[in-house]
Design a protein around this motif. Structure first.
Motif, PDB file in Angstrom:
ATOM      1  N   GLY A 220       9.741   3.644  -1.597  1.00 27.49           N
ATOM      2  CA  GLY A 220       9.533   3.242  -2.982  1.00 27.49           C
ATOM      3  C   GLY A 220       8.323   2.352  -3.204  1.00 27.49           C
ATOM      4  O   GLY A 220       8.233   1.270  -2.622  1.00 27.49           O
ATOM      5  N   LYS A 221       7.408   2.824  -4.039  1.00 27.84           N
ATOM      6  CA  LYS A 221       6.212   2.052  -4.375  1.00 27.84           C
ATOM      7  C   LYS A 221       5.902   2.076  -5.869  1.00 27.84           C
ATOM      8  O   LYS A 221       5.277   1.162  -6.391  1.00 27.84           O
ATOM      9  CB  LYS A 221       4.998   2.583  -3.604  1.00 27.84           C
ATOM     10  N   HIS A 222       6.310   3.157  -6.556  1.00 25.56           N
ATOM     11  CA  HIS A 222       5.936   3.329  -7.951  1.00 25.56           C
ATOM     12  C   HIS A 222       7.170   3.153  -8.846  1.00 25.56           C
ATOM     13  O   HIS A 222       8.056   4.019  -8.844  1.00 25.56           O
ATOM     14  CB  HIS A 222       5.312   4.711  -8.168  1.00 25.56           C
ATOM     15  N   PRO A 223       7.242   2.062  -9.599  1.00 22.44           N
ATOM     16  CA  PRO A 223       8.408   1.812 -10.462  1.00 22.44           C
ATOM     17  C   PRO A 223       8.570   2.917 -11.510  1.00 22.44           C
ATOM     18  O   PRO A 223       7.590   3.390 -12.084  1.00 22.44           O
ATOM     19  CB  PRO A 223       8.093   0.465 -11.121  1.00 22.44           C
ATOM     20  N   MET A 224       9.817   3.309 -11.737  1.00 22.80           N
ATOM     21  CA  MET A 224      10.089   4.378 -12.687  1.00 22.80           C
ATOM     22  C   MET A 224      10.225   3.831 -14.110  1.00 22.80           C
ATOM     23  O   MET A 224       9.730   4.423 -15.060  1.00 22.80           O
ATOM     24  CB  MET A 224      11.378   5.103 -12.287  1.00 22.80           C
ATOM     25  N   ALA A 225      10.912   2.708 -14.251  1.00 15.94           N
ATOM     26  CA  ALA A 225      11.084   2.081 -15.568  1.00 15.94           C
ATOM     27  C   ALA A 225      11.024   0.570 -15.371  1.00 15.94           C
ATOM     28  O   ALA A 225      12.047  -0.105 -15.397  1.00 15.94           O
ATOM     29  CB  ALA A 225      12.398   2.505 -16.201  1.00 15.94           C
ATOM     30  N   PRO A 226       9.829   0.024 -15.160  1.00 18.80           N
ATOM     31  CA  PRO A 226       9.705  -1.388 -14.774  1.00 18.80           C
ATOM     32  C   PRO A 226      10.265  -2.365 -15.799  1.00 18.80           C
ATOM     33  O   PRO A 226      10.736  -3.437 -15.433  1.00 18.80           O
ATOM     34  CB  PRO A 226       8.197  -1.576 -14.587  1.00 18.80           C
ATOM     35  N   THR A 227      10.216  -2.026 -17.087  1.00 10.80           N
ATOM     36  CA  THR A 227      10.718  -2.958 -18.090  1.00 10.80           C
ATOM     37  C   THR A 227      12.243  -2.945 -18.190  1.00 10.80           C
ATOM     38  O   THR A 227      12.842  -3.890 -18.681  1.00 10.80           O
ATOM     39  CB  THR A 227      10.130  -2.613 -19.474  1.00 10.80           C
ATOM     40  N   ILE A 228      12.860  -1.856 -17.725  1.00  7.46           N
ATOM     41  CA  ILE A 228      14.322  -1.742 -17.798  1.00  7.46           C
ATOM     42  C   ILE A 228      14.960  -2.083 -16.465  1.00  7.46           C
ATOM     43  O   ILE A 228      15.885  -2.886 -16.383  1.00  7.46           O
ATOM     44  CB  ILE A 228      14.733  -0.322 -18.241  1.00  7.46           C
ATOM     45  N   SER A 229      14.477  -1.431 -15.393  1.00  7.35           N
ATOM     46  CA  SER A 229      15.037  -1.637 -14.059  1.00  7.35           C
ATOM     47  C   SER A 229      13.905  -1.610 -13.042  1.00  7.35           C
ATOM     48  O   SER A 229      13.533  -0.535 -12.547  1.00  7.35           O
ATOM     49  CB  SER A 229      16.072  -0.542 -13.760  1.00  7.35           C
ATOM     50  N   PRO A 230      13.335  -2.764 -12.714  1.00  8.36           N
ATOM     51  CA  PRO A 230      12.143  -2.815 -11.860  1.00  8.36           C
ATOM     52  C   PRO A 230      12.340  -2.252 -10.457  1.00  8.36           C
ATOM     53  O   PRO A 230      11.376  -1.831  -9.823  1.00  8.36           O
ATOM     54  CB  PRO A 230      11.817  -4.321 -11.787  1.00  8.36           C
ATOM     55  N   LYS A 231      13.572  -2.234  -9.951  1.00  8.53           N
ATOM     56  CA  LYS A 231      13.800  -1.800  -8.575  1.00  8.53           C
ATOM     57  C   LYS A 231      13.903  -0.280  -8.430  1.00  8.53           C
ATOM     58  O   LYS A 231      13.921   0.232  -7.315  1.00  8.53           O
ATOM     59  CB  LYS A 231      15.071  -2.454  -8.022  1.00  8.53           C
ATOM     60  N   LYS A 232      13.988   0.448  -9.520  1.00  2.00           N
ATOM     61  CA  LYS A 232      14.086   1.906  -9.450  1.00  2.00           C
ATOM     62  C   LYS A 232      12.681   2.501  -9.381  1.00  2.00           C
ATOM     63  O   LYS A 232      11.803   2.134 -10.165  1.00  2.00           O
ATOM     64  CB  LYS A 232      14.855   2.456 -10.646  1.00  2.00           C
ATOM     65  N   THR A 233      12.493   3.435  -8.464  1.00  4.56           N
ATOM     66  CA  THR A 233      11.176   4.016  -8.238  1.00  4.56           C
ATOM     67  C   THR A 233      11.221   5.531  -8.364  1.00  4.56           C
ATOM     68  O   THR A 233      12.285   6.152  -8.268  1.00  4.56           O
ATOM     69  CB  THR A 233      10.655   3.644  -6.841  1.00  4.56           C
ATOM     70  N   TRP A 234      10.038   6.126  -8.560  1.00  7.25           N
ATOM     71  CA  TRP A 234       9.938   7.586  -8.617  1.00  7.25           C
ATOM     72  C   TRP A 234      10.253   8.194  -7.252  1.00  7.25           C
ATOM     73  O   TRP A 234      10.805   9.302  -7.174  1.00  7.25           O
ATOM     74  CB  TRP A 234       8.545   8.001  -9.069  1.00  7.25           C
ATOM     75  N   GLU A 235       9.898   7.483  -6.187  1.00  6.49           N
ATOM     76  CA  GLU A 235      10.238   7.982  -4.849  1.00  6.49           C
ATOM     77  C   GLU A 235      11.758   8.034  -4.665  1.00  6.49           C
ATOM     78  O   GLU A 235      12.294   8.971  -4.070  1.00  6.49           O
ATOM     79  CB  GLU A 235       9.611   7.088  -3.782  1.00  6.49           C
ATOM     80  N   GLY A 236      12.450   7.020  -5.191  1.00  8.88           N
ATOM     81  CA  GLY A 236      13.904   7.024  -5.128  1.00  8.88           C
ATOM     82  C   GLY A 236      14.494   8.182  -5.913  1.00  8.88           C
ATOM     83  O   GLY A 236      15.450   8.826  -5.470  1.00  8.88           O
ATOM     84  N   LEU A 237      13.929   8.473  -7.084  1.00 14.08           N
ATOM     85  CA  LEU A 237      14.414   9.594  -7.887  1.00 14.08           C
ATOM     86  C   LEU A 237      14.187  10.912  -7.159  1.00 14.08           C
ATOM     87  O   LEU A 237      15.050  11.809  -7.193  1.00 14.08           O
ATOM     88  CB  LEU A 237      13.699   9.617  -9.234  1.00 14.08           C
ATOM     89  N   ALA A 238      13.042  11.038  -6.487  1.00 14.32           N
ATOM     90  CA  ALA A 238      12.764  12.267  -5.730  1.00 14.32           C
ATOM     91  C   ALA A 238      13.762  12.442  -4.591  1.00 14.32           C
ATOM     92  O   ALA A 238      14.259  13.548  -4.339  1.00 14.32           O
ATOM     93  CB  ALA A 238      11.336  12.236  -5.185  1.00 14.32           C
TER      94      ALA A 238
END
Length: 325
Positions: A220-238
């Motif tokens: 995880g390096k790229h935040p998916m929704a930084p203003t809502i949940s900073p720890k969630k990333t696009w790599e995690g979604l993948a």
């Protein structure tokens, strides 16, 4: 005639041997304790790094997740009515938990009618299908609204009409977001063969959460929704998407008796629903200014922190069951 000193004191050698043996045991024990302390420190340091990055105590989260998961699986497979009782307890606690969080934020949500309404919807959905689910939900919202209006009879409880509307709106949120969505899992389990669909979608939600957790922690390096949940990333979604598609195909073929392509649809739908639920709850917590809904489940936060992905996924799974099941 000269004598050997050891022959004159035969107990001296035995005493020295015992002392040497005790010293060796003591040294071995001290070495073992040092190794245990070093290993424990290593585990604690690793857990602290994981918790700092993900906001979760991994060991407690796994243990509590296993207990809840085993209870859920047992009730689903062996006694459906037990699953309904299990759902009553979870939904009741979750509704109370959200009511408490809203009250801390300034909304006067009446807790007693909220819990009563939450508890009533689950058996209504289980025994009277969708009709009971809808009627119990609407009845619960009406019951809470009337309770809040009756409270205005007490001078100490009187507020402006605008504040009352906000309080009733907060109760409406609890009944729809927590109770109504959660009741879809019970509604699905009550159908013929529905327990396997319920178990399948729950396994998919767990797979999505695990895949996102592992991939986000590792890549995880790229935040998916930084203003809502900073720890969630696009790599995690993948990572969650990959796991969901694979697990979806396996569940479709070996558990649900569906074609393999349905597993791809099933996995994708639950992935989207679970991600939406996770972000929605994060948005609610952000608006309330809290990190966790409660501290009732160490390592997880509160009940809603564990149900956030399950709530919309239950409704999505029931829709798929009606279409394909």
């Amino acid at each position: 005639m000269a004598h050997d000193p050891q022959e004159r004191n035969p107990h001296k050698t035995g005493h020295g041997g015992r002392a040497e043996f005790r010293a060796q045991v003591k040294a071995t024990r001290a070495d073992f304790e040092r190794q245990v302390q070093a290993t424990r420190a290593q585990i604690d340091a690793t857990n602290e790094r994981i918790e700092a990055r993900t906001g979760r105590n991994l060991i407690l989260a796994v243990l509590i997740g296993l207990v809840l998961g085993l209870a859920m699986v047992f009730s689903l497979i062996f006694i459906k009515e037990l699953f309904m009782v299990f759902a009553v307890v979870i939904v009741g606690f979750t509704a109370f938990e959200l009511a408490e969080a809203l009250r801390r934020a300034g909304r006067n949500v009446p807790r007693i009618p909220v819990v009563i309404s939450a508890v009533a919807v689950v058996p209504a959905a289980f025994y009277w299908d969708a009709t009971g689910q809808w009627l119990a939900t609407l009845g619960g919202i009406t019951f809470i609204a009337l309770w809040r209006l009756v409270e205005l009879l007490w001078p100490s409880r009187r507020v402006t009409l605008r504040e009352v509307r906000k309080d009733i709106g907060a109760a409406f949120l609890i009944e729809v977001y927590v109770v109504f969505l959660a009741s879809f899992a019970v509604l699905l389990a009550a159908q013929e063969g529905g327990q396997w669909w319920t178990l399948a979608f729950l396994l998919l939600v767990i797979s999505a959460d695990t895949g996102a957790y592992a991939a986000g922690l590792t890549f995880g390096k790229h935040p998916m929704a930084p203003t809502i949940s900073p720890k969630k990333t696009w790599e995690g979604l993948a990572g969650a998407a990959l796991v969901c598609l694979v697990v979806g195909v396996l569940l479709a073929v070996f558990m649900l008796g569906q074609p393999w392509w349905f597993g791809l649809v099933f996995g994708a739908v639950i992935l989207l629903a679970a991600t939406f639920g996770d972000l929605a709850e994060s948005l609610v917590k952000r608006d309330l200014g809290i990190k966790d809904m409660s501290s009732w489940l160490p390592g997880h936060g509160g009940f809603l922190d564990r149900l956030d992905s399950i709530l919309p996924s239950a409704a999505a799974a029931y829709a798929l069951f009606l279409i394909f099941g």
